[in-house]
Design an enzyme around this catalytic site. Sequence first.
Site, short mmCIF file in Angstrom:
data_model
loop_
_atom_site.label_atom_id
_atom_site.label_comp_id
_atom_site.label_asym_id
_atom_site.label_seq_id
_atom_site.Cartn_x
_atom_site.Cartn_y
_atom_site.Cartn_z
N SER A 211 0.87 -1.18 0.00
CA SER A 211 0.00 0.00 0.00
C SER A 211 0.91 1.23 0.00
CB SER A 211 -0.89 -0.07 1.23
OG SER A 211 -1.88 0.89 1.16
N VAL A 501 -7.48 3.16 10.40
CA VAL A 501 -6.28 3.44 9.60
C VAL A 501 -6.62 3.91 8.18
CG1 VAL A 501 -4.91 1.80 10.93
CG2 VAL A 501 -6.01 1.04 8.86
N GLU A 502 -5.62 4.42 7.50
CA GLU A 502 -5.73 4.97 6.13
C GLU A 502 -6.87 5.99 6.02
OE1 GLU A 502 -4.96 2.75 2.74
OE2 GLU A 502 -3.40 1.55 3.66
N GLY A 503 -6.93 6.88 7.01
CA GLY A 503 -7.98 7.91 7.04
C GLY A 503 -9.10 7.43 7.94
#
Length: 825
Positions: A211, A501-503
């Site tokens: 990612s 996570v990731e926003g």
Amino acid sequence: MGILFWLVVIGTALFLVSRKRFSLPVATAAGAGILLLGSLSGFLSGFFGVLLALVFIGLAVIFNVRSVRHRFVSLPLLKYVKAVLPPMSETERAAIDAGTVWWEADLFRGSPDWDKLKNYPEATLTAEEQTYIDGPVEELCAMMDDWEITFELNDLPPRVWQFIKEGRFLGMVIPREYGGLGFSAMAHSEVVTKLATRSVTGAVSVMVPNSLGPAELLLHYGTDEQKNHYLPRLAVGKEIPCFALTGPSAGSDAGAMPDYGIVCKGQHEGQEVLGMRVTWDKRYITLGPVATLLGLAFKAYDPDHLLGDVEELGITCALIPTGTEGVNIGRRHFPLNQAFMNGPNSGKDVFIPMEWVIGGQPMVGQGWRMLMESLSVGRGISLPSNGVASGKSTSRFVGAYARVRKQFNLPIGKFEGIEEALGRIAGLTYTMDAGRRLTCAALDQGEKPSVVSAILKYYNTENMRTVVNDGMDIIGGKGICMGPNNFLGRPYQAIPVGITVEGANILTRSLIIFGQGAIRCHPWLMDEITAASLPDRQEALESFDEALMGHIGYAIQNGARSLFHGLTKGAFASAPIYGSNAKYYRRLSRMSAAYSFLADFAMLFLGGGLKRKEMLSGRFADGLMHMYMASAVLKRFEDSGRPEADQPLLEWSVRYSLFQTQVALDQILRNFPNTPIGLLLRGIVFPLGRRYRTPNDKLTQACARILLSESDARNRLTEGVYLSDDPLDVTGSIEHALKMVVAAESAERKLKAAKRTQPYGMDYPTWLQQLTAEEVIDKTDEAALIKSAEATHRIVMVDDFPNEMKQGSVASSASGANSDRATEV
Ligand SMILES: Cc1cc2nc3c(=O)[nH]c(=O)nc-3n(C[C@H](O)[C@H](O)[C@H](O)COP(=O)(O)OP(=O)(O)OC[C@H]3O[C@@H](n4cnc5c(N)ncnc54)[C@H](O)[C@@H]3O)c2cc1C
């Protein structure tokens, strides 16, 4: 001329305006013609007629005479826009500029081109990718025992790590020329999905390096030297990467990080070179404790002007070997007891040469742009695939469990209460998977759709929560008692990780999806904002005027379209197919026009203040999100050849999404900051009221039934789940039990028909033998019933442990905020 005639005139005008954008002179001439007709026919006469004519003439002059328009419309609005628009920070600008807009823009703009959607190439796998999934991925899944990983080892076993590295699992996004697998987004997603149906820890460990991290950043911004050195090593796991952005004081607001690097000269490999002294304190960094290569984001400063005049250079990304003196790394967190490696790291005045900055010295200060530009790809794949994995495995295994587990003499899956939850699991899984496929198709076409990837990340992780919660409710105590035979407890525990996570999801919904979407997808807004910031007044006015006229035409058309489709229930909207499913495209077109119209009004009324109205902005996010998912479902159904057995899934998903879109618009109207305007808008958006309903019970039951027995529809829905054929395996046992129970169905029916009950004190096999002797059942039935009972018993049982056994032994070595307390416990 009667009312009917005028209804036809107004209806035709609405129809024409909803279909075609007319130039200002043509629209003025048409308006004048209608007024003239009205006054000649006597319909528009008296005071009202005169007033209407005067208003029309006034507006016609103002809008058609350029200088008048500039003075009375464009200039005041330009001043208003300047006043309401807050200054955009560099980080906000980078976030907005990053990535591309795609299909979501069609939905946002009120007139989706369905042929475009239909013609997007479907995301597919190459033969080689399929072979990899059928080979190494299956093998890796078979090697992973989640209980051993999480409870016994707290890590992946060394043999699994080795297999991951040698199988180039960590190099899926790295091109072949650098020794990676060079996989498409779809293949990458399929790998993560399958792994996640087996072990969250395994999936996360593979997912993170593929990612947003060193490899992705190097590929796009690295120097040739950096790429040639690191990419081949990353591809085969000779380097384990992590990327550290988050710290204790900068979580969601990562741009506010206090970590810094001071440009200076220092010693590197025995020579004095230009570099930076970096100080940082990061936490929550996945793979950090075992990483050999630390990707680090920090703010660079040049107080001695060694690089130039500018002192504050901005966020910078560098790659630091973790063996470098001064790097503190290796301690770990336990993220909800998942065993993937995650931990803090820090450093004080660690000297790094310029060549460690990703992209070298020219990229100092470009870190935020790099991160924003690269974020959307991984965000569109990793966590959405995890969500789909949860949906698929819950559908498959909870469905089977509900068929096998009996209470009150019936499989629990046949009770309506359970059917309701099962239907939801099936419908949402179908929707999440459709969204994943459509988004992978975009990524494989080279798009970097930042709004779409935020939508998908949010939708799939939120609905992962819904389906896994439903699954937990269905399997009851079986999901609660942890042990090697619990197949859902661990995914359940992991849900908040995906949400955060990731926003983090609340932020993603409240701030990003619509905040970015409105600016990116709107055809005129960005032009207006850009015009408003031009320093030359005349140039600003000219550009603003041009964008404004386009904007007004766009808004009028969306208003007309919304009203027209609302009054005609979308009957005249376009659809790319014939048949009963065409209505869903039309309904979506109607919602899209209404959405677009409302979005414009909200922006007009709130301007930059909309940013703070997060509840409103969140509902706009919901609207866009549900339209996107519904369109993904329609495309998926067509792409898979319209299988009849999937029709209930399609209908459930689209009806659910349409209903949710309607809820979002209704809530926006209810909470519109100006009540009279809100009421007026409601008349245009819902002229005949709110007409879409949630999927009805029959439909929900049809979806639930798909999960209760073996069928092509069930296989299609759960395609990609790791299936073990070992009847003793944690999930293989459930598959096996379903087969056995289904095989024993006719024997069960015979038993039922005989109305015999098992005598107390007699065990089941003895009783069956007795029934065989009495020829109530035959030998085959007896064997099938025994196998079914054994398989059922196996999956109904939960694990128990010796009383002395304790979970974990880490409290005494904890550090951080509560370290003193932790040590006491
Ligand atoms: C298991 C795990 C793995 C991680 N891996 C990495 C990694 O590898 N690298 C890395 O750099 N980071 C990583 N992170 C960090 C992760 O990205 C952050 O946790 C995330 O950005 C949220 O920050 P926070 O936890 O400090 O929450 P906060 O920022 O404190 O947010 C708390 C809540 O407030 C909400 N919120 C914040 N601002 C707003 C706003 N303006 N409007 C509405 N709501 C708002 C958030 O949505 C959230 O719900 C990881 C985190 C975890 C838990």
